[in-house]
Design an enzyme around this catalytic site. Structure first.
Site, PDB file in Angstrom:
ATOM      1  N   HIS A 155       1.067  -0.967  -0.246  1.00  0.00           N
ATOM      2  CA  HIS A 155       0.151  -0.127  -0.142  1.00  0.00           C
ATOM      3  C   HIS A 155       0.874   1.495  -0.054  1.00  0.00           C
ATOM      4  O   HIS A 155       0.696   2.275  -0.880  1.00  0.00           O
ATOM      5  CB  HIS A 155      -0.598   0.262   1.576  1.00  0.00           C
ATOM      6  CG  HIS A 155      -1.625  -1.320   1.106  1.00  0.00           C
ATOM      7  ND1 HIS A 155      -2.051  -1.855   2.532  1.00  0.00           N
ATOM      8  CD2 HIS A 155      -3.027  -1.246   0.742  1.00  0.00           C
ATOM      9  CE1 HIS A 155      -2.572  -2.511   1.896  1.00  0.00           C
ATOM     10  NE2 HIS A 155      -3.715  -2.395   1.043  1.00  0.00           N
ATOM     11  N   GLY A 170      -2.913  -2.501  -6.748  1.00  0.00           N
ATOM     12  CA  GLY A 170      -2.017  -3.519  -7.134  1.00  0.00           C
ATOM     13  C   GLY A 170      -2.712  -4.263  -7.623  1.00  0.00           C
ATOM     14  O   GLY A 170      -3.676  -4.713  -7.432  1.00  0.00           O
ATOM     15  N   SER A 189      -0.158  -9.662   1.672  1.00  0.00           N
ATOM     16  CA  SER A 189      -1.276  -9.129   1.756  1.00  0.00           C
ATOM     17  C   SER A 189      -2.060  -8.229   3.124  1.00  0.00           C
ATOM     18  O   SER A 189      -1.106  -9.714   4.875  1.00  0.00           O
ATOM     19  CB  SER A 189      -2.241 -10.202   1.333  1.00  0.00           C
ATOM     20  OG  SER A 189      -3.438 -10.985   1.481  1.00  0.00           O
ATOM     21  N   SER A 190      -2.855  -8.276   3.650  1.00  0.00           N
ATOM     22  CA  SER A 190      -3.259  -8.017   4.645  1.00  0.00           C
ATOM     23  C   SER A 190      -3.940  -9.401   4.888  1.00  0.00           C
ATOM     24  O   SER A 190      -3.716  -9.735   6.260  1.00  0.00           O
ATOM     25  CB  SER A 190      -4.676  -7.165   4.112  1.00  0.00           C
ATOM     26  OG  SER A 190      -4.442  -6.073   5.002  1.00  0.00           O
TER      27      SER A 190
END
Ligand code: PAF
Length: 275
Positions: free
Chosen positions: A33, A144, A182-183
């Site tokens: 991000h 992204g 990735s979260s």
């Protein structure tokens, strides 16, 4: 960095903002991000980030409730990255009444890959992104490439609906062992985190096979899917598609992307590599 919870507040603050770059997120920000925020700065006078966990793009039983919400830490990262405005609306601000009008991608984009395994997900994304575009009125927006199909849908939506917005795709940022940031990586146990880079290794192998002339796409997909299953994953798909529209390629076609989605334990990971 100014933080806005309301649409009116954000719009007032952006009145003389010049060229605006928008970076929509659901928070729990990682280096991928932040890379988009930095890139956004080179496209615009004013950088606007959004944090909103969009219920509309989660199916019942998915991780909407447990999706990591780390607002304070996110704010610090965004401020450090030089973001000018953060739009972080409440759910009632975004959806004061249940959403009745939706942006529905065409079936060939909506019902394949992610759309097949997460029906309704992409229209949830397209709808909230359209709302965010209408709220912030950006000149450029960044997403992204890890969510490759999402990026393709947004590009097509913008073209098809004549939105005057430039869409920029940011390269996937990876951990040193290749795992795409990735979260959802935070859901992985220690053992699963050690196993997770297999997904990227497999995609790399498929890309190398294609680059060295293997055009048996169905065979490559089958083999990669089987390798994931043997290693204990539950694969949804490994798919070789045309990068422009994610439709099936003919043999020896160029401009391809290899995409995969698979569950490791209870965590669903996705990744892709352009050929
Ligand atoms: O990629 C995401 O984080 C989300 O799908 C997005 C684009 C912010 C829409 O909710």
């Amino acid at each position: 960095m100014q933080i806005h919870e309301t649409i009116a507040g954000l719009r007032a603050a952006l009145k003389s903002a010049g060229r605006i770059a928008l970076v929509p997120t659901m928070g729990n920000l990682h280096e991928g991000h932040i890379e988009l925020m930095t890139q956004a700065r080179s496209h615009a006078d004013t950088v606007v980030a959004t944090i909103f966990v969009n219920r509309l793009q989660f199916r019942p039983g998915e991780d909407f409730e447990k999706y990591p919400r780390t607002f304070q830490a996110d704010c610090e990262k965004l401020a450090a990255a030089g973001v000018d405005h953060l739009f972080a609306p409440t759910e009632t601000e975004m959806y004061p009444q249940p959403q009745t009008y939706h942006v529905v991608p065409p079936v060939e984009h909506d019902a394949t890959l992610e759309g097949e395994f997460r029906p309704g997900h992409l229209r949830g994304v397209a709808t909230v992104v359209m709302k965010l575009f209408n709220i912030a009125r950006p000149h450029v927006a960044l997403f992204g490439k890890k969510d490759y199909q999402q990026l393709m849908v947004i590009r097509n939506m913008v073209t098809d609906l004549n939105l005057p917005i430039e869409i920029v795709g940011g390269e996937t940022v990876r951990a040193a062992d290749g795992l795409a940031l990735s979260s959802r990586n935070g859901y992985l146990s220690t053992a699963e985190r050690a196993e997770a880079p297999r997904l990227n290794r497999l995609l790399t192998k498929v890309v190398e096979a294609i680059r060295t002339g293997n055009a048996d796409f169905a065979g490559l997909e089958r083999q990669a899917t089987a390798e994931l299953a043997t290693a204990g994953w539950s694969p949804d798909y490994v798919a070789i598609r045309k990068s422009l529209d994610l439709q099936l390629p003919s043999a020896h076609e160029s401009g391809l992307v290899v995409l995969a989605a698979a569950r490791l334990g209870s965590t669903r990971l996705i990744d892709n590599l352009e050929v």
